[in-house]
Design a protein around this motif. Structure first.
Motif, mmCIF file in Angstrom:
data_model
loop_
_atom_site.group_PDB
_atom_site.id
_atom_site.type_symbol
_atom_site.label_atom_id
_atom_site.label_comp_id
_atom_site.label_asym_id
_atom_site.label_seq_id
_atom_site.Cartn_x
_atom_site.Cartn_y
_atom_site.Cartn_z
ATOM 1 N N PRO A 287 38.937 47.086 0.483
ATOM 2 C CA PRO A 287 38.219 48.290 0.036
ATOM 3 C C PRO A 287 36.724 48.151 0.258
ATOM 4 N N SER A 288 36.094 49.255 0.521
ATOM 5 C CA SER A 288 34.641 49.274 0.680
ATOM 6 C C SER A 288 33.992 49.607 -0.664
ATOM 7 N N SER A 289 32.693 49.371 -0.751
ATOM 8 C CA SER A 289 31.973 49.657 -1.996
ATOM 9 C C SER A 289 31.782 51.152 -2.161
ATOM 10 N N PRO A 290 31.816 51.647 -3.395
ATOM 11 C CA PRO A 290 31.587 53.072 -3.614
ATOM 12 C C PRO A 290 30.143 53.443 -3.319
ATOM 13 N N VAL A 291 29.931 54.704 -3.021
ATOM 14 C CA VAL A 291 28.575 55.181 -2.750
ATOM 15 C C VAL A 291 27.837 55.371 -4.075
ATOM 16 N N GLN A 292 26.735 54.716 -4.225
ATOM 17 C CA GLN A 292 25.932 54.840 -5.437
ATOM 18 C C GLN A 292 24.551 55.431 -5.087
ATOM 19 N N ARG A 293 23.957 56.047 -6.126
ATOM 20 C CA ARG A 293 22.644 56.686 -5.908
ATOM 21 C C ARG A 293 21.512 55.662 -5.875
ATOM 22 N N VAL A 294 21.668 54.558 -6.643
ATOM 23 C CA VAL A 294 20.578 53.595 -6.765
ATOM 24 C C VAL A 294 21.102 52.193 -6.524
ATOM 25 N N PHE A 295 20.496 51.481 -5.579
ATOM 26 C CA PHE A 295 20.713 50.055 -5.391
ATOM 27 C C PHE A 295 19.338 49.393 -5.378
ATOM 28 N N LEU A 296 19.003 48.683 -6.438
ATOM 29 C CA LEU A 296 17.675 48.074 -6.516
ATOM 30 C C LEU A 296 17.523 46.886 -5.585
ATOM 31 N N GLY A 297 18.620 46.211 -5.278
ATOM 32 C CA GLY A 297 18.553 45.087 -4.352
ATOM 33 C C GLY A 297 18.667 43.747 -5.037
ATOM 34 N N GLU A 298 18.846 42.744 -4.228
ATOM 35 C CA GLU A 298 19.114 41.393 -4.705
ATOM 36 C C GLU A 298 17.949 40.818 -5.514
ATOM 37 N N LYS A 299 16.712 41.144 -5.160
ATOM 38 C CA LYS A 299 15.574 40.501 -5.809
ATOM 39 C C LYS A 299 15.371 40.954 -7.250
ATOM 40 N N PHE A 300 15.979 42.065 -7.661
ATOM 41 C CA PHE A 300 15.835 42.548 -9.033
ATOM 42 C C PHE A 300 16.944 42.066 -9.953
ATOM 43 N N VAL A 301 17.916 41.291 -9.411
ATOM 44 C CA VAL A 301 18.994 40.768 -10.250
ATOM 45 C C VAL A 301 18.411 39.724 -11.195
ATOM 46 N N ASN A 302 18.539 39.998 -12.534
ATOM 47 C CA ASN A 302 18.026 39.098 -13.583
ATOM 48 C C ASN A 302 16.536 38.814 -13.387
ATOM 49 N N ASP A 303 15.790 39.888 -13.053
ATOM 50 C CA ASP A 303 14.336 39.769 -12.842
ATOM 51 C C ASP A 303 13.630 40.558 -13.948
ATOM 52 N N LEU B 192 34.086 47.640 -7.929
ATOM 53 C CA LEU B 192 34.277 46.217 -8.229
ATOM 54 C C LEU B 192 35.723 45.925 -8.578
ATOM 55 N N LYS B 193 36.345 46.855 -9.267
ATOM 56 C CA LYS B 193 37.738 46.665 -9.659
ATOM 57 C C LYS B 193 38.640 46.552 -8.441
ATOM 58 N N ARG B 194 38.412 47.387 -7.452
ATOM 59 C CA ARG B 194 39.231 47.339 -6.245
ATOM 60 C C ARG B 194 39.000 46.043 -5.483
ATOM 61 N N LEU B 195 37.754 45.581 -5.464
ATOM 62 C CA LEU B 195 37.491 44.302 -4.811
ATOM 63 C C LEU B 195 38.223 43.154 -5.524
ATOM 64 N N CYS B 196 38.230 43.202 -6.837
ATOM 65 C CA CYS B 196 38.932 42.172 -7.613
ATOM 66 C C CYS B 196 40.436 42.233 -7.351
ATOM 67 N N GLU B 197 41.000 43.445 -7.332
ATOM 68 C CA GLU B 197 42.432 43.603 -7.073
ATOM 69 C C GLU B 197 42.799 43.066 -5.690
ATOM 70 N N TYR B 198 41.940 43.364 -4.715
ATOM 71 C CA TYR B 198 42.214 42.887 -3.360
ATOM 72 C C TYR B 198 42.199 41.362 -3.310
ATOM 73 N N THR B 199 41.224 40.748 -3.999
ATOM 74 C CA THR B 199 41.141 39.282 -4.018
ATOM 75 C C THR B 199 42.342 38.673 -4.726
ATOM 76 N N ILE B 200 42.721 39.249 -5.867
ATOM 77 C CA ILE B 200 43.861 38.718 -6.614
ATOM 78 C C ILE B 200 45.151 38.873 -5.815
ATOM 79 N N ALA B 201 45.270 39.980 -5.076
ATOM 80 C CA ALA B 201 46.497 40.226 -4.312
ATOM 81 C C ALA B 201 46.737 39.162 -3.242
#
Length: 796
Positions: free
Chosen positions: A607-623, A712-721
């Motif tokens: 599965p691909s990621s859903p389309v979201q309006r806002v992606f702040l990017g990697e540098k803002f994770v826990n920043d 994220l749920k679909r990605l998890c399901e795909y990995t578990i499968a």
């Protein structure tokens, strides 16, 4: 009559007793030891010289008989005086009275009988001479009696006959050759002999000696290692002279037998020996053999045809000579003989002529061989039937235009009948002929509608690769006709082709091509016919059609067949049955159906990621930069931004925009979640991607379900499968139910369909498990088929 030489004394014995009437005795001059019995030729020439009391000693299963002359016996001579006295008796007065006129000898029993036996044993004794000595004596007789004298020829005839009978046992042949029998026997084949006359004026043939010698040589030549020895000794030249000898056509049995034995000798010395076949041709043996095809005696014809059959096997020069000598008309006439041995050799010879020789095949057909060969399919001889079927297959070669003519002349019904024969080689040849005929479009429907499909499918169960290959090739031809497709499927042919135990790769390749050919026919008229049968036929036929169409139909026809025409219900009935084989067939069909439909739909990859309006990017994770909310996980702070959280998750939207106490809080504690899991979840929210390991996937799936992160749920399901196995399939179903993981549940269902056989055989609980998931299977298949149609319509 006595005649003697250096090695033995021969007594020609003519007393007409019940046991030894009309037989000659050859024994050493000591009058003791083994006695060799063989029929004499003319009792008027012989005088009796002795009377014997013979006690039989059996050798294995052999006993005294007219054609069993070499027997271990004990001989007791009554007395030398009696022999001398009986020499003076004339032949006319010697013959005893009939049995009922003879005085009966008083029976001796008990003590007196035992004493008599002891006395006889003491006086005369009894010995058994070594087997080798007996063979050597016969050869010595041949060597020493080589003359035109009547008595010598009589002795030589007896010896040749004895060697002939001995040579029937392969174990004796080496000894016979070692003692020099081959040149001795060949010498008599070249000994000219005039014809005498009987008292009644009829001609008396003197070919018996030559016949016995030729027969003995033929038996010796059966062993391949002695073929060249016989040829090097000059046998072919002698045989040519015998075959060309002007025999008087007076019904002489010995002359006919000599011709047969001479032809048989050529057969044996040429068997599977290309060099000798060439020598036979160059020394001029083929023309007289062809001439003998028109001999009045059918046995001579048979022997000549047999010799030509051997000479033409894989030898083009010999083939051409036989055809040039105009042998084909005679061989074709012999095909119409009522004698199985005659038409059997004739069809064998024609088969060898036709093999790999297209020009000769045309000559054979022009000679009128086709209809007689078809008639021989009904012969009482299985070997003839095999040869006839093989020859028809050769007539129907790919470059031939007579396939339709063969069918029109009535060959198909007997060929189909021969498929039911218990003889494996007969089945092989019949399937071979039908396979060639089935490549013609005019014959395909006739073979299929006459029951050929069912018979040929049954041959796939045989463990012989040649039979399987011929049957598979014939089925491949029949599958090219649209009228045969429904018969294929109704007979369970698709399941047989898929599940049959095939032993050779060419057979597997042929079956694969047959299934592909059937798949290409499932459209238009053929599909409508099958759908009609699926509605009106009995349950068994409906299920066979549903199983076949699941494998063969196009993805876009899945809803029409299995939803609109209730084909899915037939498959589900098989799955719900108690028969493991039916369940296995059903799950295989459902798996094939679902995978084909899914391949044309949107869920054929990760599965691909859903389309979201806002992606702040990697540098803002826990920043902490511009962070307006802090989460406490396991006592550690995680900095986040409400705008990103609200845009990605309805749960966070409700948490910060609703009436929860966390709305205005700066620090929010998140219980029951590990730091690693929360960090991965937040990384997905900020970037839209994340690397998920199989170890963390179940906990991350729970978090994604809790915070309504469908991507994220679909990605998890795909990995578990990817980690579903036979051992954890039930746990995976429970995990999918716990977190409403529909994609994971479908993956579990697909896994069950794919590995049903293994699960059923290794997991005792699985039968009950299948009953529980049948509704899920029906729902999943229906969803896939329906979604596939909607996707196709949207694309259009």
């Amino acid at each position: 009559m006595w005649y003697e030489n250096e090695t033995q004394t021969t007594l020609l014995y003519t007393e007409p007793s019940q046991t030894f009437m009309g037989q000659s005795l050859i024994f050493p001059s000591t009058a003791n030891g083994r006695i060799n019995l063989a029929p004499f030729q003319n009792q008027n020439d012989f005088r009796t010289a002795g009377s014997f009391s013979i006690k039989e000693k059996k050798e294995g299963k052999r006993t005294i008989g007219a054609r069993n002359p070499y027997i271990f016996l004990h001989c007791r001579v009554t007395s030398p005086e009696t022999i001398r006295r009986r020499r003076e008796i004339s032949p006319v007065n010697f013959f005893p009275p009939p049995m009922d006129c003879r005085p009966k000898r008083p029976q001796t029993t008990g003590f007196a009988g035992r004493n008599l036996r002891r006395k006889l044993d003491k006086d005369f004794g009894e010995t058994v001479i070594d087997h080798n000595i007996g063979i050597r004596r016969q050869v010595e007789v041949l060597k020493t009696c080589f003359s035109d004298v009547e008595s010598s020829r009589a002795a030589a005839t007896v010896a040749a006959r004895a060697l002939c009978d001995l040579a029937e046992n392969e174990e004796n042949v080496d000894l016979i050759v070692r003692f020099g029998a081959v040149p001795a026997l060949l010498g008599y084949l070249d000994l000219p002999r005039s014809l005498g006359h009987c008292e009644n004026g009829q001609g008396l043939s003197d070919h018996v000696l030559e016949k016995e010698c030729a027969a003995a040589l033929g038996l010796i030549a059966i062993k391949p290692e002695y073929q060249q020895l016989i040829v090097d000794a000059g046998a072919i030249g002698h045989v040519v002279k015998l075959l060309n000898r002007p025999y008087v056509p007076c019904g002489c049995k010995a002359a006919k037998s000599l011709l047969r034995r001479a032809a048989d000798l050529i057969t044996h010395i040429s068997h599977e020996n290309p060099r000798i076949k060439t020598i036979v041709r160059t020394e001029g043996c083929i023309p007289p053999l062809v001439k003998l095809l028109n001999f009045l005696d059918v046995k001579v014809q048979r022997a000549a045809a047999g010799a030509l059959r051997t000479l033409t096997f894989r030898n083009d020069e010999n083939k051409n000579m036989v055809v040039e000598l105009d042998a084909l008309p005679s061989l074709v006439l012999m095909l119409q003989s009522n004698d199985p041995s005659v038409h059997g050799e004739a069809i064998g010879a024609i088969g060898n002529l036709v093999h790999s020789s297209p020009d000769i095949k045309k000559e054979v057909l022009r000679a009128g061989a086709l209809q007689p060969v078809i008639g021989l399919l009904r012969s009482t001889c299985q070997e003839t039937q095999r040869e006839a079927a093989l020859l028809l297959g050769q007539f129907a070669a790919p470059d031939s235009d007579c396939k339709a003519h063969i069918a029109q002349r009535g060959a198909i019904p007997p060929l189909l009948k021969l498929l039911q024969s218990p003889d494996e080689h007969l089945k092989e040849m019949s399937a071979f002929a039908l396979g060639r005929l089935a490549q013609d479009t005019h014959n395909q429907a006739g073979i299929g509608q006459s029951g050929g499909i069912v018979s040929l499918l049954s041959l796939l169960d045989m463990k012989t690769g040649a039979v399987q290959h011929n049957a598979a090739f014939a089925l491949y031809g029949l599958a090219d006709n649209e009228d045969n497709v429904a018969e294929f499927i109704k007979a369970g042919g698709v399941q047989k082709l898929q599940d049959g135990e095939l032993y050779a790769q060419p057979v597997k390749d042929c079956v694969t091509r047959t299934l592909k050919r059937l798949e290409n026919k499932i459209q238009g008229r053929v599909l409508n016919q099958l759908l009609y049968q699926m509605r009106i036929a009995d349950k068994t036929i409906q299920k066979r059609i549903a199983l076949a169409l699941a494998h063969l139909c196009e993805p876009e026809d899945g809803k029409l067949i299995f939803i609109d025409n209730k084909g899915l219900e037939a498959l589900m009935e098989l799955l719900d049955s108690r028969n493991p084989e039916h369940q296995k067939s059903s799950t295989e069909a459902l798996y094939k159906l679902v995978t084909k439909a899914a391949s044309s739909g949107p869920e054929n990859a990760a599965p691909s990621s859903p389309v979201q309006r806002v992606f702040l990017g990697e540098k803002f994770v826990n920043d902490p930069t511009l962070s307006d909310i802090t989460f406490l996980i396991d006592g550690r702070q995680f900095y986040a931004h409400k705008i990103c959280l609200v845009a990605s998750s309805d749960t966070f939207r409700a948490l910060f925009d609703g009436f929860y106490k966390e709305k205005d809080a700066q620090n929010v504690e998140i219980p029951n979640i590990r730091w690693e899991v929360f960090e991965l979840m937040m990384r997905f929210i900020y970037t839209g991607t994340v690397n998920i390991t199989r170890e963390v996937a179940p906990d991350l799936l729970r978090a994604a379900d809790q915070y309504l992160l469908e991507g994220l749920k679909r990605l998890c399901e795909y990995t578990i499968a990817q980690d579903i196995s036979v051992d954890n399939i039930s746990l995976m179903y429970e995990l999918a139910d716990a977190y409403n993981a529909s994609t994971l549940r479908r993956s579990c269902t697909l896994f069950v369909l794919e590995h049903f056989d293994k699960l059923m055989s290794t997991k005792p609980w699985f039968r009950k498990f299948v009953e529980d998931i049948i509704p899920e299977v029906r729902s999943y298949v229906t969803e896939v088929l329906t979604r596939s149609v909607h996707c196709d319509q949207t694309t259009v």
